[in-house]
Design a protein around this motif. Structure first.
Motif, short mmCIF file in Angstrom:
data_model
loop_
_atom_site.label_atom_id
_atom_site.label_comp_id
_atom_site.label_asym_id
_atom_site.label_seq_id
_atom_site.Cartn_x
_atom_site.Cartn_y
_atom_site.Cartn_z
N MET A 310 -12.10 80.45 37.94
CA MET A 310 -10.73 80.94 38.05
C MET A 310 -10.38 81.37 39.47
N VAL A 311 -11.33 82.01 40.16
CA VAL A 311 -11.10 82.40 41.56
C VAL A 311 -10.95 81.16 42.44
N GLY A 312 -11.82 80.17 42.23
CA GLY A 312 -11.72 78.95 43.01
C GLY A 312 -10.39 78.25 42.82
N HIS A 313 -9.90 78.21 41.57
CA HIS A 313 -8.61 77.54 41.35
C HIS A 313 -7.46 78.35 41.90
N ALA A 314 -7.57 79.68 41.87
CA ALA A 314 -6.55 80.52 42.49
C ALA A 314 -6.49 80.26 44.00
N ALA A 315 -7.66 80.15 44.63
CA ALA A 315 -7.70 79.84 46.07
C ALA A 315 -7.09 78.47 46.34
N PHE A 316 -7.37 77.52 45.48
CA PHE A 316 -6.81 76.17 45.60
C PHE A 316 -5.28 76.23 45.59
N LEU A 317 -4.72 76.96 44.63
CA LEU A 317 -3.27 77.07 44.54
C LEU A 317 -2.68 77.77 45.77
N MET A 318 -3.36 78.82 46.24
CA MET A 318 -2.85 79.54 47.41
C MET A 318 -2.86 78.66 48.65
N LEU A 319 -3.90 77.86 48.82
CA LEU A 319 -3.98 76.97 49.98
C LEU A 319 -2.85 75.96 50.00
N LEU A 320 -2.39 75.56 48.80
CA LEU A 320 -1.28 74.62 48.69
C LEU A 320 0.07 75.32 48.59
N ARG A 321 0.03 76.67 48.70
CA ARG A 321 1.25 77.49 48.60
C ARG A 321 1.94 77.32 47.26
N LEU A 322 1.13 77.15 46.22
CA LEU A 322 1.63 77.09 44.85
C LEU A 322 1.30 78.44 44.20
N ARG A 323 2.23 79.36 44.30
CA ARG A 323 1.92 80.75 43.93
C ARG A 323 1.92 80.99 42.42
N GLN A 324 2.60 80.14 41.67
CA GLN A 324 2.64 80.33 40.22
C GLN A 324 1.23 80.23 39.63
N GLY A 325 0.81 81.26 38.93
CA GLY A 325 -0.48 81.25 38.25
C GLY A 325 -1.61 81.88 39.02
N VAL A 326 -1.41 82.18 40.31
CA VAL A 326 -2.49 82.76 41.11
C VAL A 326 -2.89 84.13 40.57
N ILE A 327 -1.91 85.00 40.35
CA ILE A 327 -2.20 86.35 39.86
C ILE A 327 -2.86 86.28 38.49
N HIS A 328 -2.38 85.41 37.63
CA HIS A 328 -2.95 85.29 36.29
C HIS A 328 -4.44 84.94 36.36
N ARG A 329 -4.79 84.02 37.25
CA ARG A 329 -6.18 83.60 37.36
C ARG A 329 -7.05 84.70 37.95
N LEU A 330 -6.54 85.41 38.94
CA LEU A 330 -7.32 86.47 39.56
C LEU A 330 -7.54 87.64 38.60
N VAL A 331 -6.51 88.01 37.85
CA VAL A 331 -6.66 89.08 36.86
C VAL A 331 -7.65 88.65 35.78
N ALA A 332 -7.53 87.41 35.32
CA ALA A 332 -8.46 86.90 34.31
C ALA A 332 -9.89 86.93 34.83
N ALA A 333 -10.08 86.58 36.11
CA ALA A 333 -11.43 86.57 36.68
C ALA A 333 -12.04 87.97 36.67
N VAL A 334 -11.25 88.97 37.03
CA VAL A 334 -11.74 90.35 37.03
C VAL A 334 -12.12 90.79 35.62
N LEU A 335 -11.25 90.50 34.66
CA LEU A 335 -11.52 90.91 33.28
C LEU A 335 -12.73 90.18 32.70
N VAL A 336 -12.88 88.92 33.06
CA VAL A 336 -14.01 88.14 32.55
C VAL A 336 -15.34 88.71 33.05
N VAL A 337 -15.37 89.17 34.29
CA VAL A 337 -16.61 89.75 34.83
C VAL A 337 -17.08 90.92 33.98
N PHE A 338 -16.14 91.71 33.49
CA PHE A 338 -16.50 92.90 32.69
C PHE A 338 -17.05 92.53 31.32
N THR A 339 -16.94 91.26 30.92
CA THR A 339 -17.52 90.88 29.63
C THR A 339 -19.04 90.86 29.66
#
Length: 383
Positions: A310-339
């Motif tokens: 999820m972090v890798g895909h968020a970085a991918f979107l940011m590099l292409l300046r496609l901001r939609q979905g970046v926050i969702h992926r980063l938040v999901a990545a943080v929550l997933v780590v706590f599992t």
């Protein structure tokens, strides 16, 4: 795939390129097996180092076939030799840091030589000028890999790490000439290899049943693993491949376009792939555990693997300046780590938690578009 613009030729990925990708993905299978067999920090470091070296040269072949269609007997024959090099690399992976280091180095040198020869001979004037700049640096890197494979095992990581550093700085060590980048083909090529890599997590589910009784609990773990793999697919392919084609096409400056392509499809894809490998190794450990607690290494593999993707895909979107979905992926990545803490109590519960987090993030991301679509439909019928 979106339609090409008038100034971009409609080039599709060939079946030979897909065949090539299958050989490359065998290296992913081998890395997953090695990591699942010895799921510790030392093996993870070795796997990351090997994948970094392999992914760089695979990316180089994606650039190659973007510029040089495999349309002649010579080109197809050279690609076959390159595939043979990747096969040698893959077969050597289980003992690459042991007795088979020389084979890894020889295979890597073959892959690098074929790449350089094809670019220098077949890519036209622009491709020749670019290859004359990056090919010597790639071959220096391949020489370091071969030397490391021939040296005693305790020196191998240092030499291969040096090769990886050289690769990382290739775009900065020397100015690379302008390469014509066909966005549709480039994005499609990486998308197809990603779907095969995601499929590796499903293969790992099947391999996880070796020596395990097929019952309700193990089947539940398998289905949950399939669900997570589906959301890997959703995150990568649910519209973002189309948006990424348009974003890459929209970059007018060819030098900047090449730099973005290197970062977005080269560097940003790396954590996605290592994330899938980690998750696949973790699912192999989770299937026999089912409703039992997981060891810390297995729980970490599941959580960090999904989060890394999820972090890798968020970085991918940011590099292409496609901001939609970046926050969702980063938040999901943080929550997933706590599992991880859930996995230490129950393997199945951790997989449920990972699935819920990823599904929730991606569904919430899509909700506004779905609501707009329904609103438009209702408005149309109302008229």
């Amino acid at each position: 795939m979106t339609e090409p613009t008038p100034d971009e030729p409609a080039v599709r990925v060939t079946t030979l390129e897909l065949f090539f990708d299958l050989v490359f993905v065998f290296t992913i299978t081998q890395l997953t097996d090695v990591l699942a067999e010895h799921l510790d920090w030392h093996t993870l470091g070795e796997s990351v180092l090997m994948l970094g070296l392999i992914w760089w040269m695979y990316s180089g072949y994606a650039w190659l076939t973007n510029a040089v269609a495999p349309s002649s007997t010579f080109r197809r024959s050279m690609l076959l030799i390159g595939m043979a090099g990747f096969l040698v690399i893959a077969l050597s992976i289980p003992e690459a840091f042991g007795d088979n280091g020389w084979a890894f180095g020889v295979g890597y040198l073959i892959v690098s030589l074929v790449h350089s020869v094809l670019f220098l001979r077949s890519a036209g004037l622009g491709g020749y000028q670019a290859a004359s700049r990056f090919a010597p640096v790639n071959l220096i890197s391949a020489g370091l890999v071969l030397a490391g494979g021939l040296l005693p095992e305790e020196h191998r990581a240092a030499w291969w790490g040096g090769a990886m550093v050289v690769q990382f700085f290739v775009p900065y060590i020397r100015r690379i000439g302008v390469l014509v980048l066909i966005a549709g083909h480039f994005v499609e090529r990486h998308g197809l290899v990603m779907i095969i890599v995601i499929g590796e997590s499903i293969v790992s589910i099947g391999l996880g049943f070796v020596g395990v009784e097929l019952d309700g609990s193990s089947l539940l773990v398998a289905l949950l693993g399939l669900g997570v793999a589906y959301y890997f697919y959703w995150a990568y392919f649910a519209g973002d491949d189309e948006r990424s084609v348009e974003a890459l096409r929209g970059i007018a400056n060819p030098v900047h376009k090449a730099r973005v392509a290197v970062w977005a499809w080269g560097y940003a894809h790396f954590p996605m792939i290592i994330g899938i490998i980690l998750f696949s190794a973790g699912i192999k450990k989770a299937i026999p555990a089912a409703f039992d607690p997981l060891k810390l290494n297995a729980a970490l593999a599941l959580a960090v693997g999904a989060a890394g993707f999820m972090v890798g895909h968020a970085a991918f979107l940011m590099l292409l300046r496609l901001r939609q979905g970046v926050i969702h992926r980063l938040v999901a990545a943080v929550l997933v780590v706590f599992t991880v803490f859930i996995g230490r109590i129950d393997a199945t519960a951790q997989l449920v938690a990972i699935l819920v987090v990823m599904a929730g993030a991606l569904i919430i991301e899509d909700a506004p578009a779905v609501l707009r679509s329904r609103s438009t439909t209702l408005h149309t019928f109302g008229r």
